[in-house]
Design a protein around this motif. Structure first.
Motif, PDB file in Angstrom:
ATOM      1  N   ASP A 124       0.827  -1.209   0.000  1.00  0.00           N
ATOM      2  CA  ASP A 124       0.000   0.000   0.000  1.00  0.00           C
ATOM      3  C   ASP A 124       0.859   1.257   0.000  1.00  0.00           C
ATOM      4  O   ASP A 124       0.531   2.242  -0.671  1.00  0.00           O
ATOM      5  N   PHE A 125       1.951   1.240   0.749  1.00  0.00           N
ATOM      6  CA  PHE A 125       2.851   2.389   0.768  1.00  0.00           C
ATOM      7  C   PHE A 125       3.472   2.608  -0.609  1.00  0.00           C
ATOM      8  O   PHE A 125       3.531   3.737  -1.117  1.00  0.00           O
ATOM      9  N   LEU A 126       3.912   1.535  -1.235  1.00  0.00           N
ATOM     10  CA  LEU A 126       4.528   1.650  -2.565  1.00  0.00           C
ATOM     11  C   LEU A 126       3.531   2.176  -3.588  1.00  0.00           C
ATOM     12  O   LEU A 126       3.857   3.026  -4.421  1.00  0.00           O
ATOM     13  N   ARG A 127       2.290   1.677  -3.523  1.00  0.00           N
ATOM     14  CA  ARG A 127       1.277   2.117  -4.477  1.00  0.00           C
ATOM     15  C   ARG A 127       0.873   3.573  -4.223  1.00  0.00           C
ATOM     16  O   ARG A 127       0.616   4.347  -5.151  1.00  0.00           O
ATOM     17  N   TYR A 128       0.816   3.943  -2.967  1.00  0.00           N
ATOM     18  CA  TYR A 128       0.508   5.326  -2.583  1.00  0.00           C
ATOM     19  C   TYR A 128       1.549   6.302  -3.122  1.00  0.00           C
ATOM     20  O   TYR A 128       1.215   7.367  -3.650  1.00  0.00           O
ATOM     21  N   VAL A 129       2.832   5.936  -3.040  1.00  0.00           N
ATOM     22  CA  VAL A 129       3.886   6.795  -3.580  1.00  0.00           C
ATOM     23  C   VAL A 129       3.687   6.976  -5.074  1.00  0.00           C
ATOM     24  O   VAL A 129       3.784   8.097  -5.603  1.00  0.00           O
ATOM     25  N   ARG A 130       3.396   5.881  -5.765  1.00  0.00           N
ATOM     26  CA  ARG A 130       3.164   5.983  -7.204  1.00  0.00           C
ATOM     27  C   ARG A 130       1.915   6.801  -7.509  1.00  0.00           C
ATOM     28  O   ARG A 130       1.938   7.736  -8.322  1.00  0.00           O
ATOM     29  N   ASN A 131       0.807   6.469  -6.874  1.00  0.00           N
ATOM     30  CA  ASN A 131      -0.476   7.081  -7.225  1.00  0.00           C
ATOM     31  C   ASN A 131      -0.556   8.564  -6.860  1.00  0.00           C
ATOM     32  O   ASN A 131      -1.107   9.365  -7.619  1.00  0.00           O
ATOM     33  N   ARG A 132      -0.020   8.927  -5.701  1.00  0.00           N
ATOM     34  CA  ARG A 132      -0.184  10.295  -5.221  1.00  0.00           C
ATOM     35  C   ARG A 132       0.914  11.233  -5.719  1.00  0.00           C
ATOM     36  O   ARG A 132       0.702  12.441  -5.789  1.00  0.00           O
ATOM     37  N   PHE A 133       2.087  10.686  -6.054  1.00  0.00           N
ATOM     38  CA  PHE A 133       3.217  11.555  -6.347  1.00  0.00           C
ATOM     39  C   PHE A 133       3.905  11.274  -7.689  1.00  0.00           C
ATOM     40  O   PHE A 133       4.468  12.188  -8.284  1.00  0.00           O
TER      41      PHE A 133
ATOM     42  N   HIS B 298      11.408   3.221 -15.341  1.00  0.00           N
ATOM     43  CA  HIS B 298      11.371   4.373 -14.439  1.00  0.00           C
ATOM     44  C   HIS B 298      11.157   5.659 -15.233  1.00  0.00           C
ATOM     45  O   HIS B 298      11.695   5.812 -16.332  1.00  0.00           O
ATOM     46  N   ASP B 299      10.400   6.583 -14.643  1.00  0.00           N
ATOM     47  CA  ASP B 299      10.189   7.886 -15.266  1.00  0.00           C
ATOM     48  C   ASP B 299      11.123   8.883 -14.569  1.00  0.00           C
ATOM     49  O   ASP B 299      10.732   9.600 -13.656  1.00  0.00           O
ATOM     50  N   TYR B 300      12.377   8.904 -15.018  1.00  0.00           N
ATOM     51  CA  TYR B 300      13.400   9.713 -14.357  1.00  0.00           C
ATOM     52  C   TYR B 300      13.081  11.209 -14.424  1.00  0.00           C
ATOM     53  O   TYR B 300      13.333  11.948 -13.462  1.00  0.00           O
ATOM     54  N   ILE B 301      12.567  11.661 -15.537  1.00  0.00           N
ATOM     55  CA  ILE B 301      12.272  13.087 -15.686  1.00  0.00           C
ATOM     56  C   ILE B 301      11.168  13.508 -14.727  1.00  0.00           C
ATOM     57  O   ILE B 301      11.220  14.578 -14.105  1.00  0.00           O
ATOM     58  N   MET B 302      10.158  12.668 -14.589  1.00  0.00           N
ATOM     59  CA  MET B 302       9.087  12.969 -13.644  1.00  0.00           C
ATOM     60  C   MET B 302       9.622  13.041 -12.217  1.00  0.00           C
ATOM     61  O   MET B 302       9.241  13.922 -11.439  1.00  0.00           O
ATOM     62  N   GLU B 303      10.507  12.118 -11.864  1.00  0.00           N
ATOM     63  CA  GLU B 303      11.100  12.157 -10.529  1.00  0.00           C
ATOM     64  C   GLU B 303      11.940  13.408 -10.353  1.00  0.00           C
ATOM     65  O   GLU B 303      11.867  14.082  -9.319  1.00  0.00           O
ATOM     66  N   LYS B 304      12.745  13.738 -11.346  1.00  0.00           N
ATOM     67  CA  LYS B 304      13.573  14.955 -11.282  1.00  0.00           C
ATOM     68  C   LYS B 304      12.709  16.183 -11.022  1.00  0.00           C
ATOM     69  O   LYS B 304      13.028  17.023 -10.164  1.00  0.00           O
TER      70      LYS B 304
END
Length: 444
Positions: free
Chosen positions: A342-351, A416-422
């Motif tokens: 749930d924590f992993l999915r929350y990081v993806r979904n919310r951020f 991985h979406d590196y640009i989105m993370e950046k």
């Protein structure tokens, strides 16, 4: 008259066949179409997810998985566009609580052309209450609108044997790994899940002084090469590292302390090979270090079973490897944690919900281990500083800080979406949620 007789006879046949089909599919639906219903406060936020009674399996979805198509003909249609269902949930006294709960049929990633969106996609388990803090500078006191809307301070961080059961298995089986158990069989995974100990202490014990827990999260980015940030990093209360955390010989730039090491089975086994030319021999193993594992896939559950039993891995790509030897004598059950799906999915979904999740290769798309580590720090610390993460001028630096004499460009892998993370790290920095190291002379 003859025509009427034939028509009537044909009508009776149709009615008989239809009735038989309904009876057969009803019997099948009773055996495979059971799903734990959600009783959720505060709408889709899922601030208090409670699972227990049963309703028809189709009613908690806004998509119809392929293996349910054979019973979907006589059920109300689910609208994939509006992501809502015309089904009315039964009252509690209409539930089928007497039916034994069993694993739902295994879902295949290949059945979906893009990330499926379930009605409970943004519903997460949360612990009783968030960590209390007296730190005036804590990010929990932030008035930032973006953070207040997305951030769940008491999101469940860790998976353990006491918070996994059949209802949870069935719920999480709708999500691809590492966000759930899609494509996995219950009997292949549950034995290792039931070995994961419940944490006996918080990940980060509180510090004295002003009550603030100050953390540094150190990535492997080339921006740290020649940075001389080592002393500043080590001055934090806790230091998080992940993957191939090369330290020896680079202390002046990256520090030498490690409080929390985040890894997968792949990263802890492969890093000695990838970075051996730079002097890396093993994962960080400071005294009293905390190890946090990301359950990335089946190989991680196979690794976990060997690790937690203190035995060799019995199957999979790490067959006959001895997991505990990779922790250099510092493995301790009381200091080992597994991140909750749930924590992993929350990081993806919310951020970090990448547009690539709409592509055919959606199932391999996920945030980096560095992203998961940074968000783990954001949920366990009051203030967070990030070093060695991608910045806007990433082209100026080598891929890794260990590459002192060559410049290798960042490789953009499709998972991985590196640009989105950046862009997110810069956004969080500008909002004063984190402090991002952006190079010498630009750390403001």
């Amino acid at each position: 008259m003859a025509v009427q007789t034939v028509s009537g006879f044909f009508f009776l046949i149709v009615i008989s066949v239809t009735a038989t089909f309904y009876l057969l599919t009803w019997e099948n639906s009773k055996s495979i179409s059971i799903w734990p219903a959600f009783s959720v406060k505060n709408g889709s936020r899922g601030e208090d997810g409670l699972f227990g009674h049963y309703i028809f399996w189709q009613e908690e979805r806004n998509l119809t998985p392929p293996h349910a198509l054979f019973i979907s003909a006589h059920l109300p249609k689910i609208n994939e566009t509006t992501q809502s269902s015309s089904v009315t949930k039964p009252k509690r006294d209409q539930t089928m609580s007497s039916v034994p709960e069993t694993p739902i049929p295994v879902l295949s990633r290949e059945s979906f052309k893009k990330l499926p969106q379930w009605d409970f996609e943004d519903v997460y388990n949360q612990d009783a209450s968030p960590r209390q803090t007296t730190c005036a500078q804590s990010l929990r006191n932030s008035k930032d609108e973006f953070l207040q809307k997305a951030f769940l301070p008491n999101i469940r961080l860790f998976l353990h044997k006491d918070n996994i059961n059949m209802s949870e298995w069935n719920r999480l089986s709708h999500f691809n790994n590492p966000f759930g158990f899609m494509e996995f069989r219950y009997n292949d995974v549950m034995p290792s899940l039931k070995l994961i100990p419940k944490p006996k202490e918080p990940l980060l014990p509180p510090k004295g002084g002003d009550g603030c827990v100050r953390c540094a999260v150190v990535g492997a980015g080339g921006i740290l090469n020649g940075s001389k940030m080592g002393a500043e990093i080590d001055a934090h209360d806790y230091v998080f590292r992940m993957n191939g955390a090369v330290i020896k010989g680079y202390e002046e730039d990256v520090g030498n302390r490690t409080s929390v090491y985040v890894h997968t089975a792949h990263s802890i086994t492969a890093s000695p090979y990838f970075f051996q030319q730079y002097g890396y021999t093993s994962a960080p193993h400071d005294e009293s270090i905390k190890y946090v594992m990301i359950p990335e896939g089946m190989r991680d559950f196979q690794w976990l079973e060997g690790l937690l039993k203190g035995e060799r891995v019995s199957s999979g790509p790490y067959l006959n490897k001895e997991p505990r030897t990779y922790y250099s004598g510092q493995y301790n059950e009381s200091r080992f944690y597994v991140l909750h799906q749930d924590f992993l999915r929350y990081v993806r979904n919310r951020f970090l919900k990448s547009q690539n999740l709409n592509a055919t290769f959606w199932a391999i798309v996920r945030p980096t281990n560095g992203a998961f580590t940074l968000f783990l720090a954001l949920h366990t610390c009051d203030t967070v500083s990030a070093y060695g993460f991608m910045t806007e001028d990433y082209n100026k630096y080598s891929n890794y800080y260990v590459q002192r004499f060559i410049k290798s460009n960042v490789i953009f892998y499709s998972n991985h979406d590196y640009i989105m993370e950046k862009d997110l790290w810069k956004n969080l920095h500008d909002r004063k949620i984190i402090k991002l190291y952006q190079g010498r002379g630009r750390n403001t």
